[in-house]
Design a protein around this motif. Sequence first.
Motif, PDB file in Angstrom:
ATOM      1  N   GLU A   1       0.844  -1.190   0.000  1.00 53.62           N
ATOM      2  CA  GLU A   1       0.000   0.000   0.000  1.00 53.62           C
ATOM      3  C   GLU A   1       0.883   1.245   0.000  1.00 53.62           C
ATOM      4  N   MET A   2       0.583   2.193  -0.917  1.00 51.49           N
ATOM      5  CA  MET A   2       1.366   3.427  -1.047  1.00 51.49           C
ATOM      6  C   MET A   2       0.612   4.568  -0.373  1.00 51.49           C
ATOM      7  N   VAL A   3       1.327   5.336   0.416  1.00 54.10           N
ATOM      8  CA  VAL A   3       0.727   6.460   1.138  1.00 54.10           C
ATOM      9  C   VAL A   3       1.615   7.696   0.958  1.00 54.10           C
ATOM     10  N   VAL A   4       1.043   8.856   1.275  1.00 52.81           N
ATOM     11  CA  VAL A   4       1.794  10.112   1.220  1.00 52.81           C
ATOM     12  C   VAL A   4       2.764  10.159   2.387  1.00 52.81           C
ATOM     13  N   PRO A   5       4.033  10.462   2.160  1.00 48.75           N
ATOM     14  CA  PRO A   5       5.005  10.485   3.268  1.00 48.75           C
ATOM     15  C   PRO A   5       4.699  11.605   4.249  1.00 48.75           C
ATOM     16  N   GLU A   6       5.126  11.363   5.489  1.00 49.11           N
ATOM     17  CA  GLU A   6       4.937  12.380   6.515  1.00 49.11           C
ATOM     18  C   GLU A   6       6.049  13.429   6.400  1.00 49.11           C
ATOM     19  N   VAL A   7       5.653  14.687   6.464  1.00 48.88           N
ATOM     20  CA  VAL A   7       6.615  15.791   6.414  1.00 48.88           C
ATOM     21  C   VAL A   7       6.333  16.732   7.577  1.00 48.88           C
ATOM     22  N   ASN A   8       7.260  17.634   7.808  1.00 45.91           N
ATOM     23  CA  ASN A   8       7.099  18.589   8.896  1.00 45.91           C
ATOM     24  C   ASN A   8       5.942  19.546   8.573  1.00 45.91           C
ATOM     25  N   LYS A   9       4.940  19.555   9.406  1.00 45.38           N
ATOM     26  CA  LYS A   9       3.723  20.329   9.142  1.00 45.38           C
ATOM     27  C   LYS A   9       3.988  21.822   9.145  1.00 45.38           C
ATOM     28  N   GLU A  10       4.810  22.270  10.092  1.00 45.97           N
ATOM     29  CA  GLU A  10       5.055  23.711  10.184  1.00 45.97           C
ATOM     30  C   GLU A  10       5.774  24.233   8.937  1.00 45.97           C
ATOM     31  N   MET A  11       6.789  23.477   8.487  1.00 46.82           N
ATOM     32  CA  MET A  11       7.494  23.895   7.276  1.00 46.82           C
ATOM     33  C   MET A  11       6.575  23.817   6.054  1.00 46.82           C
ATOM     34  N   LEU A  12       5.670  22.804   6.046  1.00 46.57           N
ATOM     35  CA  LEU A  12       4.724  22.692   4.934  1.00 46.57           C
ATOM     36  C   LEU A  12       3.815  23.918   4.879  1.00 46.57           C
ATOM     37  N   VAL A  13       3.336  24.357   6.045  1.00 43.52           N
ATOM     38  CA  VAL A  13       2.476  25.544   6.095  1.00 43.52           C
ATOM     39  C   VAL A  13       3.247  26.785   5.631  1.00 43.52           C
ATOM     40  N   ASP A  14       4.518  26.894   6.058  1.00 49.68           N
ATOM     41  CA  ASP A  14       5.318  28.051   5.638  1.00 49.68           C
ATOM     42  C   ASP A  14       5.508  28.071   4.127  1.00 49.68           C
ATOM     43  N   LEU A  15       5.769  26.917   3.546  1.00 48.01           N
ATOM     44  CA  LEU A  15       5.944  26.858   2.090  1.00 48.01           C
ATOM     45  C   LEU A  15       4.648  27.204   1.366  1.00 48.01           C
TER      46      LEU A  15
ATOM     47  N   HIS B   1       9.974  16.169   1.391  1.00 45.58           N
ATOM     48  CA  HIS B   1      10.277  14.730   1.484  1.00 45.58           C
ATOM     49  C   HIS B   1      11.651  14.427   0.900  1.00 45.58           C
ATOM     50  N   PHE B   2      11.908  14.944  -0.320  1.00 46.71           N
ATOM     51  CA  PHE B   2      13.163  14.600  -0.990  1.00 46.71           C
ATOM     52  C   PHE B   2      14.352  15.403  -0.469  1.00 46.71           C
ATOM     53  N   SER B   3      14.094  16.503   0.226  1.00 48.80           N
ATOM     54  CA  SER B   3      15.210  17.242   0.824  1.00 48.80           C
ATOM     55  C   SER B   3      15.476  16.798   2.251  1.00 48.80           C
ATOM     56  N   GLY B   4      14.740  15.784   2.734  1.00 52.13           N
ATOM     57  CA  GLY B   4      14.996  15.226   4.059  1.00 52.13           C
ATOM     58  C   GLY B   4      14.351  15.981   5.195  1.00 52.13           C
ATOM     59  N   ASN B   5      13.359  16.838   4.940  1.00 54.06           N
ATOM     60  CA  ASN B   5      12.678  17.587   6.000  1.00 54.06           C
ATOM     61  C   ASN B   5      13.665  18.360   6.867  1.00 54.06           C
ATOM     62  N   SER B   6      14.728  18.842   6.247  1.00 54.13           N
ATOM     63  CA  SER B   6      15.771  19.486   7.045  1.00 54.13           C
ATOM     64  C   SER B   6      15.435  20.952   7.324  1.00 54.13           C
ATOM     65  N   THR B   7      15.405  21.770   6.249  1.00 49.26           N
ATOM     66  CA  THR B   7      15.120  23.199   6.420  1.00 49.26           C
ATOM     67  C   THR B   7      14.247  23.682   5.262  1.00 49.26           C
ATOM     68  N   ILE B   8      13.633  24.848   5.454  1.00 46.40           N
ATOM     69  CA  ILE B   8      12.835  25.438   4.377  1.00 46.40           C
ATOM     70  C   ILE B   8      13.731  25.838   3.207  1.00 46.40           C
ATOM     71  N   GLU B   9      14.911  26.330   3.527  1.00 44.02           N
ATOM     72  CA  GLU B   9      15.827  26.750   2.461  1.00 44.02           C
ATOM     73  C   GLU B   9      16.254  25.560   1.612  1.00 44.02           C
ATOM     74  N   GLY B  10      16.478  24.415   2.263  1.00 44.13           N
ATOM     75  CA  GLY B  10      16.823  23.215   1.509  1.00 44.13           C
ATOM     76  C   GLY B  10      15.691  22.784   0.596  1.00 44.13           C
ATOM     77  N   ALA B  11      14.444  22.891   1.085  1.00 40.80           N
ATOM     78  CA  ALA B  11      13.300  22.540   0.244  1.00 40.80           C
ATOM     79  C   ALA B  11      13.185  23.480  -0.956  1.00 40.80           C
ATOM     80  N   ILE B  12      13.406  24.788  -0.720  1.00 42.82           N
ATOM     81  CA  ILE B  12      13.329  25.746  -1.824  1.00 42.82           C
ATOM     82  C   ILE B  12      14.443  25.489  -2.836  1.00 42.82           C
ATOM     83  N   ASN B  13      15.637  25.185  -2.356  1.00 45.50           N
ATOM     84  CA  ASN B  13      16.732  24.865  -3.269  1.00 45.50           C
ATOM     85  C   ASN B  13      16.404  23.628  -4.105  1.00 45.50           C
TER      86      ASN B  13
END
Length: 414
Positions: free
Chosen positions: A107-121, A136-148
């Motif tokens: 069964e495939m599901v949506v991965p869990e990510v940091n909610k606060e960073m998701l809201v900020d994005l 998910h692919f940036s490792g839930n590390s930082t918002i800047e990493g996700a934007i990069n």
Amino acid sequence: MAGLSLRCGDCGAQLRSVVEAQEHAEATSHTNFAESTEAVLNLVCSACGKPCRSQTEVDLHTKRTGHTEFADKTAEATKPIDLEAPQKPASAESIDVDASASGEPQEMVVPEVNKEMLVDLETMGFATARATRALHFSGNSTIEGAINWLSEHQEDPDIDEMPLVPANTKTEANKPNLTPEEMKIKAQELRERARKKKEEEERRMEREREKERIRIGKELLEAKRMEEENERKRMIELRRLEKEEEKRAREKIRQKLEEDKAERRRKLGLPPEDPAAAKPSAPPPVEEKKSALPVRPATKAERMRDCLRNLKQQNKDDDAKVKRAFQTLLTYVGNVAKNPDEEKFRKIRLSNATFQERVGNLHGGIEFLQLCGFEKLEDNEFLFLSRDKVDKAILNTAGGELNSAITNPFFGVL
């Protein structure tokens, strides 16, 4: 058949060994790997020897270098994966190869990510699917990493698809390394950077638009200059044609007068006039004799006509100047005739620049006004027509002569 590679269930990457899988997991935090019977491609460029692991790498290499010949050495380098190879402890508990290789549907599901960073994005304007994928692919590390990550993968075809992972995969949303206040400051910095970049782009576009406006303005000025130059040439040519037409008309009139003169001499029985004799010669001085008949003195109208004729002949090369002088004289005469009681119309300052340019500097202009009754004062500063010397008959005669001089194209020519 033994497995020839490992496939990452999160991003689809093909890996040759367990060691490569461990390195991939450390770099991306992906934990879903499965054994695959597909071998990792080993395509070697015939021109430069660069190895390519996939068709995507082949396409990129061809686009950058133009090389199109590749040797397929996949079969030579392929060997079964040794699943017993030593694995790093950090990745051993997160890779579930046996469960994935069993062939059972997962069964495939949506991965869990940091909610606060998701809201900020999402607040920054990113779609939920893009924001989730980036975290998910940036490792839930930082918002800047996700934007990069988004800036590097914005051209991916599946960028707007929600990522899916197996349900039995244990993933924990990494907690941000920054405090909420620091996250807000970082988000503000990112928004400020995006705003400055947008303002810089707008300034650049405004400079381009200003350059375009300047170029168009120069083209319009040049077109206007060319149009004025062509109009000036056209007027010069038109004036030349008019003068030629007047010359031909005067010649026709002269010929007609000669013919009429010859016809009158024929009717009177006189011999034809000798052309050589027709030329004026200096008459011998004779004693002045009193004529038996009284000589009629020239009328004032004739004297006015002579003034206007002399004015035109003295300026025969400038028709506009002559016409302006006639119209100015007509204005002076008309103002006095209409308003004889107004002194301002009966007094002309001789030093006036406009008067000098239009009438005063032309031979015959002041003489014409004197024939209308104007007189120079003792200091020669004004031409003045006293109220008791205003003669409307003379003014009407002057107006008639001026109208005739203005409207008759052959006035002063013959």
